[in-house]
Design a protein around this motif. Structure first.
Motif, PDB file in Angstrom:
ATOM      1  N   LEU A   6       0.848  -1.176   0.000  1.00  0.00           N
ATOM      2  CA  LEU A   6       0.000   0.000   0.000  1.00  0.00           C
ATOM      3  C   LEU A   6       0.892   1.238   0.000  1.00  0.00           C
ATOM      4  CD1 LEU A   6      -2.849   1.314   0.450  1.00  0.00           C
ATOM      5  CD2 LEU A   6      -2.379   1.115   2.894  1.00  0.00           C
ATOM      6  N   THR A   7       0.598   2.173  -0.889  1.00  0.00           N
ATOM      7  CA  THR A   7       1.340   3.431  -0.936  1.00  0.00           C
ATOM      8  C   THR A   7       0.409   4.532  -0.477  1.00  0.00           C
ATOM      9  OG1 THR A   7       2.647   2.648  -2.792  1.00  0.00           O
ATOM     10  CG2 THR A   7       2.583   5.032  -2.442  1.00  0.00           C
ATOM     11  N   VAL A   8       0.876   5.358   0.442  1.00  0.00           N
ATOM     12  CA  VAL A   8       0.084   6.493   0.922  1.00  0.00           C
ATOM     13  C   VAL A   8       0.718   7.757   0.376  1.00  0.00           C
ATOM     14  CG1 VAL A   8      -0.756   7.732   2.954  1.00  0.00           C
ATOM     15  CG2 VAL A   8      -0.538   5.231   3.018  1.00  0.00           C
ATOM     16  N   ARG A   9      -0.022   8.457  -0.459  1.00  0.00           N
ATOM     17  CA  ARG A   9       0.474   9.687  -1.052  1.00  0.00           C
ATOM     18  C   ARG A   9      -0.037  10.891  -0.263  1.00  0.00           C
ATOM     19  NH1 ARG A   9      -0.052   6.256  -5.348  1.00  0.00           N
ATOM     20  NH2 ARG A   9       1.551   6.325  -6.944  1.00  0.00           N
ATOM     21  N   ASN A  10       0.641  12.001  -0.427  1.00  0.00           N
ATOM     22  CA  ASN A  10       0.235  13.289   0.148  1.00  0.00           C
ATOM     23  C   ASN A  10       0.109  13.264   1.665  1.00  0.00           C
ATOM     24  OD1 ASN A  10       0.069  14.423  -2.459  1.00  0.00           O
ATOM     25  ND2 ASN A  10      -1.966  13.539  -2.701  1.00  0.00           N
ATOM     26  N   LEU A  11       0.983  12.533   2.330  1.00  0.00           N
ATOM     27  CA  LEU A  11       1.030  12.519   3.790  1.00  0.00           C
ATOM     28  C   LEU A  11       1.840  13.724   4.234  1.00  0.00           C
ATOM     29  CD1 LEU A  11       0.277  10.781   6.268  1.00  0.00           C
ATOM     30  CD2 LEU A  11       2.518   9.711   6.053  1.00  0.00           C
ATOM     31  N   ASP A  12       1.226  14.577   5.046  1.00  0.00           N
ATOM     32  CA  ASP A  12       1.932  15.792   5.427  1.00  0.00           C
ATOM     33  C   ASP A  12       3.122  15.466   6.335  1.00  0.00           C
ATOM     34  OD1 ASP A  12       1.004  16.533   8.445  1.00  0.00           O
ATOM     35  OD2 ASP A  12      -0.619  15.569   7.338  1.00  0.00           O
ATOM     36  N   GLU A  13       4.089  16.369   6.341  1.00  0.00           N
ATOM     37  CA  GLU A  13       5.343  16.152   7.074  1.00  0.00           C
ATOM     38  C   GLU A  13       5.119  16.016   8.581  1.00  0.00           C
ATOM     39  OE1 GLU A  13       8.452  15.444   6.114  1.00  0.00           O
ATOM     40  OE2 GLU A  13       7.671  15.367   4.071  1.00  0.00           O
ATOM     41  N   ALA A  14       4.162  16.750   9.141  1.00  0.00           N
ATOM     42  CA  ALA A  14       3.905  16.673  10.585  1.00  0.00           C
ATOM     43  C   ALA A  14       3.410  15.281  10.974  1.00  0.00           C
ATOM     44  CB  ALA A  14       2.890  17.739  11.000  1.00  0.00           C
ATOM     45  N   THR A  15       2.526  14.713  10.167  1.00  0.00           N
ATOM     46  CA  THR A  15       2.018  13.372  10.441  1.00  0.00           C
ATOM     47  C   THR A  15       3.138  12.349  10.310  1.00  0.00           C
ATOM     48  OG1 THR A  15      -0.172  14.002   9.637  1.00  0.00           O
ATOM     49  CG2 THR A  15       0.317  11.646   9.739  1.00  0.00           C
ATOM     50  N   LYS A  16       3.949  12.503   9.281  1.00  0.00           N
ATOM     51  CA  LYS A  16       5.070  11.583   9.084  1.00  0.00           C
ATOM     52  C   LYS A  16       6.049  11.664  10.254  1.00  0.00           C
ATOM     53  CE  LYS A  16       8.794  10.483   5.869  1.00  0.00           C
ATOM     54  NZ  LYS A  16       9.502  10.929   4.662  1.00  0.00           N
ATOM     55  N   ALA A  17       6.313  12.867  10.729  1.00  0.00           N
ATOM     56  CA  ALA A  17       7.232  13.039  11.860  1.00  0.00           C
ATOM     57  C   ALA A  17       6.667  12.387  13.121  1.00  0.00           C
ATOM     58  CB  ALA A  17       7.495  14.519  12.096  1.00  0.00           C
ATOM     59  N   GLN A  18       5.363  12.570  13.380  1.00  0.00           N
ATOM     60  CA  GLN A  18       4.735  11.943  14.548  1.00  0.00           C
ATOM     61  C   GLN A  18       4.777  10.425  14.440  1.00  0.00           C
ATOM     62  OE1 GLN A  18       4.845  14.541  16.783  1.00  0.00           O
ATOM     63  NE2 GLN A  18       3.160  13.363  17.603  1.00  0.00           N
ATOM     64  N   LEU A  19       4.542   9.917  13.239  1.00  0.00           N
ATOM     65  CA  LEU A  19       4.604   8.469  13.017  1.00  0.00           C
ATOM     66  C   LEU A  19       6.003   7.943  13.295  1.00  0.00           C
ATOM     67  CD1 LEU A  19       3.218   5.889  12.058  1.00  0.00           C
ATOM     68  CD2 LEU A  19       3.834   6.542   9.722  1.00  0.00           C
ATOM     69  N   ARG A  20       7.008   8.677  12.836  1.00  0.00           N
ATOM     70  CA  ARG A  20       8.403   8.272  13.067  1.00  0.00           C
ATOM     71  C   ARG A  20       8.707   8.242  14.568  1.00  0.00           C
ATOM     72  NH1 ARG A  20      11.189  11.919  10.045  1.00  0.00           N
ATOM     73  NH2 ARG A  20      11.210  10.520   8.286  1.00  0.00           N
ATOM     74  N   LEU A  21       8.264   9.268  15.296  1.00  0.00           N
ATOM     75  CA  LEU A  21       8.504   9.310  16.747  1.00  0.00           C
ATOM     76  C   LEU A  21       7.779   8.182  17.477  1.00  0.00           C
ATOM     77  CD1 LEU A  21       8.220  13.151  17.362  1.00  0.00           C
ATOM     78  CD2 LEU A  21      10.291  11.751  17.509  1.00  0.00           C
TER      79      LEU A  21
END
Length: 89
Positions: A6-21
């Motif tokens: 599954l590819t998720v496009r247009n994920l904003d940077e803030a959400t990606k950063a929270q996911l990483r943390l």
């Protein structure tokens, strides 16, 4: 067993950063964190509440004050019919 990609496009940077943390806090990769989040969201479902956080506000307020015995209030008779609001139109 075949697995899907599954590819998720247009994920904003803030959400990606929270996911990483969050993944780092759980000691998982970001991909494994996403798989876990999806599994929990889909298989827990809204029909299976898990504790007080899944209750509505009214239920939580009732549960909070229920131990005090509650209060029965006498409702006064209505002296007039409700009127629509005057919005100045």
């Amino acid at each position: 067993m075949p697995v899907a990609t599954l590819t998720v496009r247009n994920l904003d940077e803030a959400t990606k950063a929270q996911l990483r943390l969050q993944a780092a806090r759980h000691g998982r990769s970001m991909e494994e964190e996403v798989r876990t989040i999806l599994r929990e969201a889909l298989f827990r479902g809204p029909s299976k509440p898990s504790g007080p956080s899944r209750q509505g506000l009214g239920q939580r307020i009732h549960a909070h004050f229920d131990a005090l015995g509650g209060v029965e209030l006498e409702l006064p008779d209505r002296s007039s019919q409700p009127q629509p609001a005057d919005l100045g139109a």
